[in-house]
Design an enzyme around this catalytic site. Sequence first.
Site, PDB file in Angstrom:
ATOM      1  N   HIS A 166      82.136  16.315  -7.236  1.00 20.63           N
ATOM      2  CA  HIS A 166      83.443  16.965  -7.495  1.00 20.63           C
ATOM      3  C   HIS A 166      84.182  17.051  -6.166  1.00 20.63           C
ATOM      4  O   HIS A 166      83.843  17.876  -5.313  1.00 20.63           O
ATOM      5  CB  HIS A 166      83.244  18.372  -8.082  1.00 20.63           C
ATOM      6  CG  HIS A 166      84.531  19.084  -8.380  1.00 20.63           C
ATOM      7  ND1 HIS A 166      84.743  19.740  -9.571  1.00 20.63           N
ATOM      8  CD2 HIS A 166      85.663  19.263  -7.665  1.00 20.63           C
ATOM      9  CE1 HIS A 166      85.949  20.283  -9.562  1.00 20.63           C
ATOM     10  NE2 HIS A 166      86.526  20.007  -8.403  1.00 20.63           N
ATOM     11  N   HIS A 213      88.191  16.675  -4.091  1.00 23.81           N
ATOM     12  CA  HIS A 213      89.643  16.445  -4.042  1.00 23.81           C
ATOM     13  C   HIS A 213      89.972  15.664  -2.774  1.00 23.81           C
ATOM     14  O   HIS A 213      89.752  16.171  -1.669  1.00 23.81           O
ATOM     15  CB  HIS A 213      90.398  17.781  -4.025  1.00 23.81           C
ATOM     16  CG  HIS A 213      90.170  18.595  -5.257  1.00 23.81           C
ATOM     17  ND1 HIS A 213      90.976  18.504  -6.370  1.00 23.81           N
ATOM     18  CD2 HIS A 213      89.201  19.486  -5.564  1.00 23.81           C
ATOM     19  CE1 HIS A 213      90.518  19.317  -7.312  1.00 23.81           C
ATOM     20  NE2 HIS A 213      89.446  19.935  -6.845  1.00 23.81           N
ATOM     21  N   LYS A 258      88.604  14.736 -17.033  1.00 17.81           N
ATOM     22  CA  LYS A 258      88.618  16.119 -16.558  1.00 17.81           C
ATOM     23  C   LYS A 258      89.507  17.008 -17.419  1.00 17.81           C
ATOM     24  O   LYS A 258      90.688  16.694 -17.630  1.00 17.81           O
ATOM     25  CB  LYS A 258      89.120  16.125 -15.107  1.00 17.81           C
ATOM     26  CG  LYS A 258      89.355  17.500 -14.517  1.00 17.81           C
ATOM     27  CD  LYS A 258      88.065  18.189 -14.117  1.00 17.81           C
ATOM     28  CE  LYS A 258      88.287  19.627 -13.692  1.00 17.81           C
ATOM     29  NZ  LYS A 258      87.800  19.932 -12.374  1.00 17.81           N
ATOM     30  N   HIS A 294      86.930  22.366 -16.007  1.00 16.93           N
ATOM     31  CA  HIS A 294      87.262  23.555 -15.211  1.00 16.93           C
ATOM     32  C   HIS A 294      87.143  24.728 -16.178  1.00 16.93           C
ATOM     33  O   HIS A 294      88.014  24.940 -17.022  1.00 16.93           O
ATOM     34  CB  HIS A 294      88.675  23.461 -14.620  1.00 16.93           C
ATOM     35  CG  HIS A 294      89.002  24.638 -13.755  1.00 16.93           C
ATOM     36  ND1 HIS A 294      89.126  24.565 -12.387  1.00 16.93           N
ATOM     37  CD2 HIS A 294      89.183  25.948 -14.064  1.00 16.93           C
ATOM     38  CE1 HIS A 294      89.377  25.770 -11.895  1.00 16.93           C
ATOM     39  NE2 HIS A 294      89.423  26.629 -12.896  1.00 16.93           N
ATOM     40  N   HIS A 336      81.793  23.439 -10.851  1.00 19.63           N
ATOM     41  CA  HIS A 336      81.823  24.615  -9.973  1.00 19.63           C
ATOM     42  C   HIS A 336      81.461  25.900 -10.715  1.00 19.63           C
ATOM     43  O   HIS A 336      82.277  26.818 -10.832  1.00 19.63           O
ATOM     44  CB  HIS A 336      83.142  24.764  -9.219  1.00 19.63           C
ATOM     45  CG  HIS A 336      84.393  24.484 -10.025  1.00 19.63           C
ATOM     46  ND1 HIS A 336      84.655  25.063 -11.228  1.00 19.63           N
ATOM     47  CD2 HIS A 336      85.444  23.674  -9.772  1.00 19.63           C
ATOM     48  CE1 HIS A 336      85.815  24.636 -11.684  1.00 19.63           C
ATOM     49  NE2 HIS A 336      86.312  23.785 -10.826  1.00 19.63           N
ATOM     50  N   ASP A 361      83.722  20.485  -4.486  1.00 23.75           N
ATOM     51  CA  ASP A 361      85.076  20.987  -4.739  1.00 23.75           C
ATOM     52  C   ASP A 361      85.826  21.174  -3.424  1.00 23.75           C
ATOM     53  O   ASP A 361      86.695  22.048  -3.313  1.00 23.75           O
ATOM     54  CB  ASP A 361      85.059  22.287  -5.556  1.00 23.75           C
ATOM     55  CG  ASP A 361      86.398  22.557  -6.224  1.00 23.75           C
ATOM     56  OD1 ASP A 361      87.282  21.682  -6.186  1.00 23.75           O
ATOM     57  OD2 ASP A 361      86.572  23.669  -6.762  1.00 23.75           O
TER      58      ASP A 361
END
Length: 346
Positions: A13, A15, A99, A136, A174, A247
Site C-alpha cells: 500500500h 502513495h 481500491k 479503506h 491499514h 501507506d
Amino acid sequence: MTELTIRRPDDWHLHLRDGAMLAGVIGDTARHFARAIIMPNLVPPVVTTEDAKAYRARILAAIPAGDRFEPLMTLYLTEHTEPDDVEAGKASGLITAVKLYPAGATTNSHGGVRNLDNAMPVLERMAKIGLPLCVHGEVTTPEVDIFDREAVFIETVLDPLRKRLPELKVTMEHVTTKDGIDYIRSSGRNLAGSITTHHLIINRNAILVGGIRPHYYCLPVAKREEHRLALREAATSGDRRFFLGTDSAPHADPLKECACGCAGIYTSINTMSCLAHVFEDEGALDRLEAFTSLNGPAWYGLAPNEERVTLVRRDDPLSFPHKIDTGAGPVTVFDPMFKLHWDVAG
Ligand code: DOR
Ligand code: ZN
C-alpha cells in the site's frame, strides 16, 4: 542478533503521487522494495485501465537509473466503473487490485463510492475473476466518532458485503484497531489485512499531547494504545493474513502545517529500519520476513522476491533526514521518537 538476511520486501500500500512529487519520493521506495501496490487517488483519480497504463508509464520513467522496481497498479472504484474494463485490466496483467474509497473518507476520495449497491456489478465480476478489492475501511457518516469509524465500517459495510459476496477477496488496508485484527482472525477465508509502519509505533497521543502535531496525522487516525498493541501482536505473529502496507503518503509540508492539514505520514525512507526495531522489541526478528516479504505475495498470488537484503544493527544510531526535498516542496520524514540502529546494508 546483529544481522538478518531476508527476501527483498514489498510494500502492499503506497502513495507515489505524480509529477514532481513522484520524482522526489520514488527513489526512497525503490531503494529497498522490489514491488509496491500503488494507490490510485491522484487528481483526477486512476479510474480506467487506460489511466493505469499511462500512470504506470510515468512511474517507470521516474525510477532512478540502476534501481529495479515494479509498480503494481490499482483502479479507483467509482459507481460507474465498467466491469469489462476491470476484467480486461486484470487479463492484461496490468491491474493487481481495485481500491474502494468510501466517498469523503480521506485524501481525494470525493469521487469514491457513496452507495455500494451501485458498485455491485463490478464487485461481482471481481469475485468471479479473482481480483482483490482493497478497502479503506472507514465509514464517513458524520454522526460516527472518528475513532470508531473502522469498527463501524466492519459491522455495517464490510461484513454485509462479505456475506453477500463470499468469493470476493478483500484486503482490509491499514488496519488500525483490535476490532479489525479480531475480525480478520475470525474470518474463514478471502480476507487479509495490511498494517502500516507508523500504526505499529504511535498511538493517538502522538498527534495531540503537548501540542498538535500534523506529521503524526493520518487516516485512519492512530487509535488508543490497546489497539497499537493488538496491531503489533498481529504483525509480529507470522500469521499469513497480515502483511506490510506502509501507506507512506507524502504531502508537502505547507499542506500539513496549516489550519486544515492533510492526512498522511511519509515513511518510505526509514520503514525497514523502524520495522526491524519493532520486531526486535517484540523478540520477533525471525518473523520480520513473513510480514515484509512473504505474506503479501502469497495473498496476491505472486512469488516472493528471489533477491535478498541484509539488515545490520549498527552500534551508532542511523541518521535520516528530518525532511526530504522534492520538486513539489519539502516532505517531513516520520520520526518514530526512538533511535534507529537497523540499517539496510544491501
Ligand atoms: O493518511 C492517509 N493519507 N490516509 C489515506 O487514506 C490517504 C493518504 C493520502 O493519500 O494522503
Ligand atoms: Zn493510503
